[in-house]
Enzyme design. Structure first.
Site, mmCIF file in Angstrom:
data_model
loop_
_atom_site.group_PDB
_atom_site.id
_atom_site.type_symbol
_atom_site.label_atom_id
_atom_site.label_comp_id
_atom_site.label_asym_id
_atom_site.label_seq_id
_atom_site.Cartn_x
_atom_site.Cartn_y
_atom_site.Cartn_z
ATOM 1 N N HIS A 108 107.982 16.271 79.569
ATOM 2 C CA HIS A 108 108.575 14.851 79.014
ATOM 3 C C HIS A 108 109.802 14.286 80.622
ATOM 4 O O HIS A 108 110.178 14.923 80.555
ATOM 5 C CB HIS A 108 108.554 14.716 77.884
ATOM 6 C CG HIS A 108 107.662 15.668 76.619
ATOM 7 N ND1 HIS A 108 108.116 17.373 76.669
ATOM 8 C CD2 HIS A 108 106.964 15.504 76.354
ATOM 9 C CE1 HIS A 108 106.976 17.592 75.597
ATOM 10 N NE2 HIS A 108 106.476 16.197 75.243
ATOM 11 N N ASP A 111 112.851 15.477 78.804
ATOM 12 C CA ASP A 111 113.214 16.821 78.446
ATOM 13 C C ASP A 111 114.324 16.802 80.230
ATOM 14 O O ASP A 111 115.429 17.606 80.358
ATOM 15 C CB ASP A 111 111.911 17.602 79.404
ATOM 16 C CG ASP A 111 111.617 17.154 78.206
ATOM 17 O OD1 ASP A 111 111.680 17.344 77.083
ATOM 18 O OD2 ASP A 111 109.698 18.084 78.141
HETATM 19 C C1 XUL Z 1 103.430 19.558 70.339
HETATM 20 C C2 XUL Z 1 102.953 20.083 72.171
HETATM 21 C C3 XUL Z 1 103.190 19.525 73.141
HETATM 22 C C4 XUL Z 1 102.687 19.144 73.939
HETATM 23 C C5 XUL Z 1 103.320 17.878 75.036
HETATM 24 O O1 XUL Z 1 103.456 21.020 69.569
HETATM 25 O O2 XUL Z 1 102.547 20.932 71.860
HETATM 26 O O3 XUL Z 1 104.672 19.748 73.097
HETATM 27 O O4 XUL Z 1 102.519 19.641 74.542
HETATM 28 O O5 XUL Z 1 103.788 16.758 74.743
#
Ligand code: XUL
Ligand code: CO
Length: 443
Positions: A108, A111
């Site tokens: 993300h 992150d």
């Molecule tokens: C949350 C989840 C996230 C997504 C990316 O449950 O799976 O980490 O994969 O935002």
């Protein structure tokens, strides 16, 4: 090893590059099944499975849970300003990714570095991190499986991002997705994920659900248009999840997301990123979710983990359930593999797993189980009656009146006449035990 940003510190001393040692090895820091150069189903295992490490679980998570504080110090997250800490974290990330020999990673936006005090400040921080990541990608050959933006942690998103009832919040989500797409394009990301963690409701009593879903579709269309105009040729992915953190999420499960994408005309650019634990939270098997996506022509990628089969939370444990993965790999191999997607370990070590090696062992064990699941599924498809048994179950539709039914040539009156003519049909076994036994025989 790394030209302008040489890693000065090793964060996992004593852990060398993880190698394939074969089935008899008892070394926990070696692969027993994952031989990256072995060809299965026409590709090497490395090309087939396209493993990816999730930045947030492996390099950001400290072990905090709703009832307790950090249990892990992140030695890469202690010193200096946010950008220096971001760089040190990336040093650690690439140490782990390259020691595991995994070809992809994903993250993300925040992150990589903490969010700044303004959009411009965040732009600047992330720009520096993107340059740093680009150098690492070039020197190591590791690639970005997908980019995404965190539209759920900041308090402004407490009522949603694209579905927020306040347009001003939605504009911030837009600014974030625009930047995250720029980053994904700059780093050659092969996909872009939307997980709508807060795109749902806490109570319908204050929610105009129809309007929120319309907003979500408009927002996704804008992201698609922006991406395509700026050179993103990869796949946009929706990651279904039924709940948590909201009471109800609009991308509830695969069928719901498929219906949504088709309703709003997004199915040409968007596919699904199926996560094991999200499937179980929705009351489905993982195989079910993958099959739904495949049947719709919308299987895109996988977030690999497992839930706890007793408590039903999103525990994001490393997948070691061979049977569950063989079931899914049978579907995926029959569908021709992962395309631009891959196997992203959206999994974390337990809060009380505090040894440095735990992070490696979690990944190694899961990588091995996936490799074994692929080998097993491949052998079943090549050497057993599995596919044929399924075709045979439907043989009565391959000819005669069954075929005419499929073509739409019969009426209800015809069915009645045929039922009278054929009499009571004898039972035909579903052979479930036989097929389940076959999976245990081939593993
Ligand atoms: C949350 C989840 C996230 C997504 C990316 O449950 O799976 O980490 O994969 O935002
Ligand atoms: Co996920």
């Amino acid at each position: 090893m790394h030209k302008s940003a040489a890693r000065t510190k090793e964060f996992f001393p004593g852990i060398e590059k993880v190698c394939f040692e074969g089935r008899d090895s008892k070394n926990p820091l070696a692969y027993r099944w994952y031989d990256e150069n072995l060809t299965v189903a026409g590709r090497t295992m490395k090309e087939y499975l396209r493993f990816s490490i999730a930045y947030w679980h492996s390099f950001c998570a400290t072990g905090r849970d709703p009832f307790g504080s950090e249990t892990r110090d992140l030695p890469w997250s202690v010193e200096g300003d946010p950008v220096s800490r971001g760089k040190t974290k990336m040093d650690a990330a690439f140490e782990v990714i390259t020691k595991l020999g995994v070809p992809y990673y994903c993250f993300h936006d925040f992150d990589l570095v903490d969010e700044g005090s303004s959009i411009a400040d965040s732009d600047k921080r992330l720009q520096t991190m993107v340059e740093y990541a680009r150098e690492y990608q070039e020197s190591t050959g590791v690639r970005l499986l997908w980019g995404t933006s965190n539209l759920f942690s900041h308090k402004r998103y407490m009522n949603g991002a694209a579905t927020n009832p306040d347009f001003r919040v939605l504009t911030h989500a837009g600014a974030q997705v625009k930047r995250a797409l720029d980053i994904t394009i700059a780093l050659g990301g092969e996909n872009y994920v939307f997980w709508g963690g807060r795109e749902g409701y806490m109570t319908l009593l204050n929610t105009d659900m129809k309007r929120e879903k319309d907003h979500m579709a408009r927002f996704l269309s804008m992201a698609r248009d922006y991406g395509r105009q700026h050179g993103f040729r990869g796949t946009f992915l929706i990651e279904p999840k039924p709940m948590e953190p909201t009471k109800h999420q609009y991308d509830y499960d695969a069928e719901t997301a498929i219906g949504f994408l088709r309703h709003y005309g997004l199915e040409k650019d968007f596919k699904l990123n199926i996560e094991v634990n999200h499937a179980t939270l929705a009351g489905h098997t993982f195989q079910h979710e993958v099959q739904c996506a495949v049947d719709a022509g919308l299987f895109g990628s996988m977030d690999a983990n497992r839930g706890d089969y007793q408590n039903g939370w999103d525990t994001d444990q490393f997948s070691v359930n061979l049977f569950e993965l063989v079931e899914a790999m049978l579907v995926i191999e029959e569908a021709g593999g992962f395309g631009s997607g891959g196997v992203n370990f959206d999994a974390k070590i337990r809060r009380n797993s505090t040894d440095p090696a735990d992070l490696f062992i979690g990944h190694i064990a899961a990588i091995d189980v996936f490799a074994r699941a692929l080998l097993t599924a491949d052998a079943i498809l090549r050497e057993s009656e599995y596919v044929n048994l399924r075709h045979q179950r439907y043989a009565s539709f391959d000819k005669g009146d069954g075929k005419r039914f499929e073509k739409g040539e019969l009426t209800l009156d015809d069915l009645r006449a045929l039922a009278i003519a054929s009499g009571e049909p004898p039972p035909i076994s579903g052979k479930q035990e036989f097929i389940e036994q076959m999976i245990t025989m081939f593993t």
